[in-house]
Design an enzyme around this catalytic site. Structure first.
Site, mmCIF file in Angstrom:
data_model
loop_
_atom_site.group_PDB
_atom_site.id
_atom_site.type_symbol
_atom_site.label_atom_id
_atom_site.label_comp_id
_atom_site.label_asym_id
_atom_site.label_seq_id
_atom_site.Cartn_x
_atom_site.Cartn_y
_atom_site.Cartn_z
ATOM 1 C CE LYS A 30 20.144 85.490 3.428
ATOM 2 N NZ LYS A 30 20.663 86.527 4.019
ATOM 3 C CB SER A 46 15.600 88.179 2.435
ATOM 4 O OG SER A 46 15.929 89.319 1.666
ATOM 5 C CD GLU A 49 19.840 86.592 12.766
ATOM 6 O OE1 GLU A 49 20.531 86.207 11.635
ATOM 7 O OE2 GLU A 49 19.029 87.261 12.419
ATOM 8 C CG HIS A 104 40.695 78.775 20.008
ATOM 9 N ND1 HIS A 104 41.112 79.792 20.849
ATOM 10 C CD2 HIS A 104 41.397 77.736 20.507
ATOM 11 C CE1 HIS A 104 41.964 79.269 21.641
ATOM 12 N NE2 HIS A 104 41.987 78.115 21.876
#
Ligand code: ARG
Length: 464
Positions: A284, A278, A291, A157
């Site tokens: 970043k 970014s 992804e 979980h």
């Protein structure tokens, strides 16, 4: 004026719009290799059986080899208004060698021709994907071997559950990829039969020999039933399903890499190659590559569902709907090949932050189950009571703001005086991980056993 076949019955030339809907050349041109390979085998067989003359065969063979070279050299662009790759190559052959070219299509239909070309494509790429899976398994095994003693919070979980080692976690994915590999190999074997010679749907009165073409093309044998052969596309559905399942596994691994790269975890660091910046936030580093692998899983699933939907409800045998079988397969194959290469590189080059992982194991009282197990095994307390006592121990640890593994014997004894000193060492996270010695468990020893098993399996598959 478009080149439309079946002109024996249809006199008017087809409109631009019809062509745009009907022609598959813009996408099936990638099958030129398979189409030429198939035609060469078919012509060879026709000559062997005395259906065409040796002279015609010699011309066809030479013509097809030349066309192959023309396509490879970019001299024959396959961008004309032919309906499909089959018509384009046959047309080119006839314009080169005349009447002999017109004999190539004897005892053949585009229905068995396309079934052959597409199957050759699927078989070839099944092997390529399977080989790349072996590369990925090797890389996962390597990372696993370096980390059989690296503690990691095992989760259920997405909550800290029990201490495991990072090698064990990598071996979970290696095991999934092994099954994926076996799925590709088994569909390869199942589909390794030759469709050519089935003609339109019912076979042919010409004295062909389907065993000759099957052998020449590397198939095990001809397919059993011609009607089935020109009607079904389950071999294409199999590669789509196999890719979807494999990409689902890859997507879960990618998801974990994304999580583990976040500041909250910092368990791994992807190489700069596999992260991007970014455009507005200079600090970043984004995990775009995992992804994308996660995202690409969506498109391959779409391709699988699309073909399942096209095929349902079609009467036997060939229907033009089936021309819709190709683009999704081309797309899924391309996606799978690229994704596997990228994943392999990314896993091979990531940095494992051993310290961060081990530090995270001090959150969440990971060895609580070990205390309960100890109370059952060594003290003879029934599991439900042991569970309750352990809960009280966790409350004490929470009150003190420490992990259960940091409690002293006195702290433990204060909760229940049946607790003996021997338990203290068992609550250490590494001891907890190494206590899981059951077959397939996480202990370093059992993890190493899994690594050894998969390594020798891998060597066998690679033929080393
Ligand atoms: N271009 C077609 C396809 O991709 C092959 C032609 C099949 N035969 C026919 N009679 N239309 O499926």
């Amino acid at each position: 004026m478009s080149k439309k076949i079946a002109s024996a019955r249809i006199s008017t030339s087809s409109s631009k719009l019809l062509q745009e809907l009907n022609n598959s050349l813009p996408f099936d041109k990638v099958l030129y290799r398979e189409d030429i390979e198939g035609s060469r085998a078919h012509a060879y067989m026709l000559a062997e059986q005395g259906i065409i003359s040796k002279e015609d065969y010699a011309q066809i063979e030479q013509g097809l080899v030349e066309i192959y070279e023309e396509v490879e050299a970019g001299e024959f662009l396959l961008d004309g208004d032919d309906e499909d790759i089959h018509m384009a190559i046959e047309g080119r052959l006839t314009s080169k060698i005349g009447n002999a070219g017109k004999r190539l299509h004897t005892a053949r239909s585009r229905n068995d021709q396309v079934a052959l070309d597409f199957r050759l494509f699927v078989q070839k790429n099944t092997q390529k994907i399977a080989n790349l899976l072996l590369e990925n398994i090797a890389t996962l095994i390597k990372v696993a071997s370096e980390n059989t003693n690296t503690l990691l919070p095992g989760m259920t979980h997405l909550q800290h559950a029990q201490p495991i080692n990072f090698g064990f976690h990598m071996m979970a994915y290696a095991s999934m990829f092994k099954r994926d590999y076996e799925r590709f190999i088994s569909s390869y074997e199942r589909n390794n039969y030759s469709p050519i010679g089935c003609a339109a749907l019912a076979g042919t009165p010409h004295p062909i020999n389907r065993k000759t073409t099957a052998e020449k093309l590397g198939f095990k044998a001809p397919t059993l039933n011609c009607l089935d052969t020109v009607s079904d596309r389950d071999f294409a559905l199999e590669i789509l399903f196999n890719i979807s399942t494999m990409m689902m596994h890859m997507s879960r691994l990618s998801e974990e890499l994304i999580l583990w790269s976040a500041s909250e975890f910092k368990f791994v660091q992807l190489s700069d190659k596999h992260a991007t910046g970014s455009s507005i936030m200079p600090q970043k580093k984004n995990p775009d590559i995992p992804e994308l692998l996660r995202g690409k899983t969506g498109r391959v699933n779409g391709n699988l569902v699309a073909l399942l939907t096209v095929m349902k409800g079609l009467p036997l045998a060939y229907n033009k709907d089936m021309q819709e079988d190709k683009e999704g397969v081309f797309d899924s194959v391309k996606t799978a090949l690229l994704s596997l290469e990228v994943l392999n590189e990314m896993i091979g080059e990531m940095t494992v932050n051993v310290e961060q992982m081990e530090k995270a194991c001090m959150i969440g009282h990971l060895s609580a189950t070990d205390l309960a197990d100890y109370l059952v095994k060594e003290v003879g307390i029934p599991f439900r009571d042991a569970y309750h006592i352990t809960g009280n121990v966790v409350n004490v640890a929470e009150e003190k703001g420490v992990d259960i593994s940091e409690l002293s014997f006195e702290d433990l004894k204060a909760v229940d005086d049946r607790i003996t000193e021997g338990v203290v060492v068992l609550l250490d996270n590494r001891a907890s991980m190494n206590a899981r010695i059951s077959e397939g468990g996480t202990s370093s020893v059992r993890t190493q056993e899994q690594i050894d098993f998969l390594s020798s399996w891998l060597n066998k598959e690679k033929g080393e």
